[in-house]
Design a protein around this motif. Structure first.
Motif, PDB file in Angstrom:
ATOM      1  N   ILE A  33       7.362  -5.977  -9.600  1.00  0.00           N
ATOM      2  CA  ILE A  33       6.982  -5.075  -8.509  1.00  0.00           C
ATOM      3  C   ILE A  33       7.179  -3.625  -8.954  1.00  0.00           C
ATOM      4  O   ILE A  33       6.292  -2.784  -8.796  1.00  0.00           O
ATOM      5  N   ALA A  36       4.491  -2.538 -11.495  1.00  0.00           N
ATOM      6  CA  ALA A  36       3.179  -2.333 -10.865  1.00  0.00           C
ATOM      7  C   ALA A  36       3.160  -0.998 -10.124  1.00  0.00           C
ATOM      8  O   ALA A  36       2.211  -0.218 -10.253  1.00  0.00           O
ATOM      9  N   LEU A  37       4.215  -0.709  -9.377  1.00  0.00           N
ATOM     10  CA  LEU A  37       4.276   0.568  -8.645  1.00  0.00           C
ATOM     11  C   LEU A  37       4.291   1.744  -9.623  1.00  0.00           C
ATOM     12  O   LEU A  37       3.649   2.764  -9.386  1.00  0.00           O
ATOM     13  N   ALA A  38       4.978   1.562 -10.755  1.00  0.00           N
ATOM     14  CA  ALA A  38       5.037   2.627 -11.756  1.00  0.00           C
ATOM     15  C   ALA A  38       3.675   2.854 -12.416  1.00  0.00           C
ATOM     16  O   ALA A  38       3.433   3.900 -13.001  1.00  0.00           O
ATOM     17  N   ARG A  39       2.777   1.862 -12.325  1.00  0.00           N
ATOM     18  CA  ARG A  39       1.400   2.052 -12.806  1.00  0.00           C
ATOM     19  C   ARG A  39       0.510   2.582 -11.685  1.00  0.00           C
ATOM     20  O   ARG A  39      -0.696   2.714 -11.849  1.00  0.00           O
ATOM     21  N   GLY A  40       1.109   2.809 -10.518  1.00  0.00           N
ATOM     22  CA  GLY A  40       0.340   3.332  -9.385  1.00  0.00           C
ATOM     23  C   GLY A  40      -0.389   2.249  -8.617  1.00  0.00           C
ATOM     24  O   GLY A  40      -1.264   2.546  -7.810  1.00  0.00           O
ATOM     25  N   GLU A  41      -0.015   0.968  -8.845  1.00  0.00           N
ATOM     26  CA  GLU A  41      -0.703  -0.131  -8.175  1.00  0.00           C
ATOM     27  C   GLU A  41      -0.022  -0.511  -6.862  1.00  0.00           C
ATOM     28  O   GLU A  41       1.150  -0.206  -6.645  1.00  0.00           O
ATOM     29  N   ARG A  42      -0.781  -1.190  -6.031  1.00  0.00           N
ATOM     30  CA  ARG A  42      -0.252  -1.769  -4.800  1.00  0.00           C
ATOM     31  C   ARG A  42       0.336  -3.138  -5.105  1.00  0.00           C
ATOM     32  O   ARG A  42      -0.098  -3.796  -6.048  1.00  0.00           O
ATOM     33  N   VAL A  43       1.263  -3.586  -4.294  1.00  0.00           N
ATOM     34  CA  VAL A  43       1.791  -4.943  -4.416  1.00  0.00           C
ATOM     35  C   VAL A  43       1.664  -5.581  -3.050  1.00  0.00           C
ATOM     36  O   VAL A  43       2.214  -5.075  -2.065  1.00  0.00           O
ATOM     37  N   PHE A  51       3.782  -3.244  -0.761  1.00  0.00           N
ATOM     38  CA  PHE A  51       4.313  -1.989  -1.311  1.00  0.00           C
ATOM     39  C   PHE A  51       3.154  -1.146  -1.810  1.00  0.00           C
ATOM     40  O   PHE A  51       2.214  -1.677  -2.409  1.00  0.00           O
ATOM     41  N   VAL A  53       2.179   3.151  -3.273  1.00  0.00           N
ATOM     42  CA  VAL A  53       2.741   4.415  -3.755  1.00  0.00           C
ATOM     43  C   VAL A  53       2.070   5.564  -3.029  1.00  0.00           C
ATOM     44  O   VAL A  53       0.850   5.601  -2.923  1.00  0.00           O
TER      45      VAL A  53
END
Lengths: 93, 101
Positions: A33, A36-43, A51, A53
């Protein structure tokens, strides 16, 4: 409940797994998770929540104590929206 | 932000690659992790995951709201809501990778 209690619960319910495997499952879960957020993606975890960003633009802020203007850098912040199922279960539905 | 979305299937795949259980069991365990977190929250416990963040329950009072479209008054019942407070570590990781992209 904290992470170690979550691991202990999972280990108890899955006696065929090594404790260290349970630890790796839980850390892989949260690392996936985070990455993915650090790549700017949604989870999106249906029924639980999602989640995403959010971007906070750079702005000129002010030090509330001194009144001094300070430049605030662009900022990214994670956001969580509770899923429908969980939201209803929290309220006993 | 990116249009890509991570789902249970991606997390299961990561567990499969990382831990070496079958794909089926990896998927089941991911579901169990989510289930345990949800169960703790439903039982009224906050869930705190170090270096990730906290799931915090808040009880909201009932109030009179208004349908913004029709102007009609509606009563909003007292309810329990869930908020996520990201840890410093999570926020730092996001900013470290997204600020220069």
């Amino acid at each position: 409940m904290i992470k170690s209690e979550l691991i202990a619960k999972l280990a108890k319910d899955n006696p065929h797994l090594y404790q260290r495997d349970v630890e790796r499952i839980v850390s892989t879960f949260f690392d996936s998770i985070t990455d993915a957020l650090a790549r700017g993606e949604r989870v999106e975890l249906r029924g639980f929540g999602a989640f995403s960003v959010k971007k906070r633009e750079a702005r000129v802020g002010r030090n509330p104590k001194t009144g001094e203007a300070v430049q605030v850098e662009v900022k990214y912040t994670p956001h969580f929206k509770t899923g429908k199922d969980l939201r209803e279960r929290l309220n006993g539905k | 932000m990116s249009d890509k979305t991570l789902t249970r299937a991606d997390i299961s795949e990561a567990v499969y690659e990382e831990v070496g259980l079958s794909r089926h069991e990896s998927a089941e365990l991911v579901e169990t992790v989510l289930g345990e977190i949800a169960a703790a929250l439903v039982a009224g416990h906050n869930v705190k995951i170090s270096s990730f963040g906290s799931f915090v329950l808040r009880d909201k009072n009932g109030r009179i709201g208004r349908n913004p479209k029709t102007g009609e008054e509606v009563t909003i019942a007292p309810r329990r809501v869930l908020t996520f407070r990201p840890s410093q570590v999570l926020k730092q990781k996001l900013n470290a990778s997204l600020r220069d992209s």
